[in-house]
Structures are given as C-alpha cells and as structure tokens.
Scaffold this active site. Structure first.
Site, PDB file in Angstrom:
ATOM      1  N   VAL A   1     -12.920  -4.953   2.127  1.00 15.36           N
ATOM      2  CA  VAL A   1     -12.284  -3.647   2.257  1.00 15.36           C
ATOM      3  C   VAL A   1     -11.445  -3.659   3.529  1.00 15.36           C
ATOM      4  O   VAL A   1     -11.917  -4.109   4.581  1.00 15.36           O
ATOM      5  CB  VAL A   1     -13.344  -2.521   2.312  1.00 15.36           C
ATOM      6  CG1 VAL A   1     -12.693  -1.175   2.603  1.00 15.36           C
ATOM      7  CG2 VAL A   1     -14.109  -2.458   0.991  1.00 15.36           C
ATOM      8  N   GLY A   2     -10.220  -3.175   3.429  1.00 16.24           N
ATOM      9  CA  GLY A   2      -9.336  -3.145   4.596  1.00 16.24           C
ATOM     10  C   GLY A   2      -9.359  -1.803   5.295  1.00 16.24           C
ATOM     11  O   GLY A   2     -10.321  -1.034   5.185  1.00 16.24           O
TER      12      GLY A   2
ATOM     13  N   THR B   1       0.840  -1.195   0.000  1.00 12.15           N
ATOM     14  CA  THR B   1       0.000   0.000   0.000  1.00 12.15           C
ATOM     15  C   THR B   1       0.875   1.245   0.000  1.00 12.15           C
ATOM     16  O   THR B   1       1.994   1.206   0.499  1.00 12.15           O
ATOM     17  CB  THR B   1      -0.840  -0.044   1.300  1.00 12.15           C
ATOM     18  OG1 THR B   1      -1.719  -1.149   1.210  1.00 12.15           O
ATOM     19  CG2 THR B   1      -1.618   1.227   1.558  1.00 12.15           C
TER      20      THR B   1
HETATM   21  N1  ASP Z   1      -3.667  -2.335   4.739  1.00 14.95           N
HETATM   22  C1  ASP Z   1      -3.973  -2.838   3.435  1.00 14.95           C
HETATM   23  C2  ASP Z   1      -5.218  -3.648   3.479  1.00 14.95           C
HETATM   24  O1  ASP Z   1      -5.412  -4.369   4.434  1.00 14.95           O
HETATM   25  C3  ASP Z   1      -2.900  -3.700   2.879  1.00 14.95           C
HETATM   26  C4  ASP Z   1      -1.546  -3.098   2.881  1.00 14.95           C
HETATM   27  O2  ASP Z   1      -1.246  -2.198   3.660  1.00 14.95           O
HETATM   28  O3  ASP Z   1      -0.761  -3.521   2.042  1.00 14.95           O
HETATM   29  O4  ASP Z   1      -5.975  -3.607   2.550  1.00 14.95           O
END
Ligand code: ASP
Length: 320
Positions: A208-209, A179
């Site tokens: 969704v994260g 990300t």
């Molecule tokens: N935090 C992001 C998610 O869970 C993933 C990431 O940080 O790479 O969608």
C-alpha cells in the site's frame, strides 16, 4: 441577512509521471472531464465532498488512469486499489486499501468517512464493508484493460529474459504515476480532498502506498487547505507530504509556495519524485511536480485551465 458566499473552485490531477506522448491527449481530456464533473456539483451549490467524489468517479471509470478500471497491475497481474477522502469541515476521513472487487474505491472511502467511526479498512475487510453497504462487488478482470494486460505481459517477458530487470521498477508504456485526485472548495467555504490509485506497476501483493494514508496522499482542513498527492508513495509517506504542505499554508505561505516547498523537500531529503495539487480556503491554487509531466486541471467561475505538459502558472487571485 444574506451570508457571504465563498467562490467555489476545484483542482484535479491525473497523476505525475512520464506520461507517454500518445497518452497526453487522453489524459488531457480525462482531467478536463473530471474538472467539469466536479464543477457541475459546485456550480449548483453542491458540497465540496460531492464535487470531489464526482470528479474522481469520472477518472476511475475513464480507463486511461491508474485508478479504478484501467489501473496498473500488481505482480500477480491483478488490480489492487487504494483510496482516501477527507472533509475539511469536520476533519472526518475515510480510506480503503488493497481492494480487488471494488470498482469505485472513492465512493467506498467516502462511505467509511461518513458512516462508521473507523478511518481505514483494508483487503477483504474493506470489500466486506463495501458489500454490506450495497456496493456491488466487481470481477477483478472487469477492472483490467487490454492495454494494461499487454503492458504487464511485455514487462513480464522482458524480466523473464533478463532477470536483472526489476518489473516493479518499470514504467513500461509511459505509465508511472497516474493516480488521480481532487480538491474542492464549495460556496459555504468547505474544503474536501480525495485520492484514488491502482498504485505502482508490478507492486507486491498487499503493498500500500501513500494514497489512502491520511496526511500522506491527501488531507483537508477548512482552516488552511486541501491537498492530493501523486508519485513515489514510499517517499511521500515517510515525509507525510500532504499534511506538510497544508501546514505550510497554515503558516502563511501561498498554496503555490507550499507546493513548491513540498516538492523541493521531497527532492532534497529523499531524491524522490512526485506532484501535488493544493487549494486553500480562499480558493488559491498551487500545483507542483518534479516528474516530466503531470495531468492537472483547475476549474472556477472564470473557466477551465488544464495541461499535461505545462506547469501551472499560479496567481494569487481567488477563483472567480
Ligand atoms: N502514489 C501512488 C502510490 O505510490 C502512485 C502514484 O501516485 O501513481 O501508490
């Protein structure tokens, strides 16, 4: 009478995770480019919001990161994107989630923040919002890089031949959490933060994260600090980790102390892994991660510092 100007500063990240050896140089170059793009805005007295958008746009277009083009594919082999933006001056915030036809989600998140009273749009509604504002829809395939298609196919083949392998738990090719995010402080003393992601490999459709969730994946408040988080999204959301870290700065801790405390809490409470960047209203920086690597860059008047393999050495110095 001349008003005192704040010394601007910018911090970016390109994700916390395993980051394979053959990706280190690519990630290093990518966060450096992003930091310089954001800095170019701040240097000519541009706003923190513009700087965050400029920095994140370069990483969404880069092709190396899990954001925009080059994102990790979901269980259907498609790119599905989430992003958020927050303005610390007004506490305005905007976010979109689970979009498949948006090439630069950070710009659409910004448009939500600035142009409508709502804060979060998802799926088809978010895509329609973007189109109504003139963002041209992109074909999902245009966001898929050959590398991500190959990694997806490899993981799929492995899980087909050994059904006990969970493709969603795979970090094939050293991809894990890539990300991207940025936090900026402009010369008017305004903070802004943004985060953009393709989420996790083989995520279920519609998952969704933390990234587009205000307070979890990012937050900004001129009275204290701005933050962008990357890592295990489900754990980050449950601890509302971004806001938790910003509140520690409001309580008087330095950004580095707050970043360290946030990652310690994430580890102690949920045994999870993540990384975060913090920038406070004085221009002090905090960066911490408990993953093997994290791509980060810090830019202020004294120059640029960046790494994928090393920790950030915090000083309490305000960006020069
Ligand atoms: N935090 C992001 C998610 O869970 C993933 C990431 O940080 O790479 O969608």
């Amino acid at each position: 009478m001349e008003t005192a100007r704040t010394r601007p500063a910018l911090v970016v990240h390109g994700g916390a995770g395993d980051i394979a050896d053959d990706l280190v140089d690519l990630f290093d170059a990518g966060v450096r480019r992003a930091a310089e793009a954001g800095w170019a805005v701040l240097e000519r007295s541009g706003s923190a919001v513009d700087a965050v958008e400029a920095a994140i746009l370069t990483m969404e277009d880069d092709g190396a990161f899990d954001a925009g083009r080059g994102s990790i594919l979901n269980e259907d082999g498609r790119v599905q994107l989430d992003a958020m933006m927050m303005d610390g001056a007004t506490l305005a915030a905007g976010a979109i989630a689970a979009v498949e036809t948006v090439g630069n989600p950070i710009s659409v998140a910004r448009a939500v923040m600035e142009r409508v009273p709502q804060v979060l749009f998802v799926g088809r509604g978010a895509e329609r919002f973007a189109e109504a504002l003139g963002f041209r829809p992109v074909d999902n395939e245009a966001l898929v890089t050959p590398r991500e298609r190959r990694l997806f196919d490899e993981t799929r083949r492995q899980s087909d031949s050994s059904p006990d392998v969970d493709p969603a738990a795979s970090t094939a090719g050293g991809r894990g959490h890539d990300t991207v995010g940025a936090v900026a402080l402009d010369d008017r003393g305004n903070l802004a933060a943004g985060t953009s992601t393709g989420g996790k490999a083989h995520k279920p459709v519609g998952r969704v994260g933390d990234s587009p969730i205000i307070g979890a994946g990012g937050y900004a408040d001129n009275e204290s600090a701005g933050v962008s988080v990357t890592g295990d999204g489900e754990a980050v959301m449950r601890l509302v980790l971004g806001k938790w870290a910003v509140d520690r700065v409001a309580d008087g801790r330095s950004p580095q102390e707050a970043a360290d405390a946030a990652i310690e809490r994430l580890h102690d409470r949920l045994a999870a892994r993540a990384g975060l960047i913090l920038l406070d209203r004085l221009g002090r920086v905090g960066i911490c991660f408990n993953t093997p690597r994290m791509a980060w860059a810090v830019r202020h008047g004294d120059g640029l510092q960046a790494s994928v393999t090393e920790r950030y050495e915090a000083t309490d110095e305000v960006g020069g």
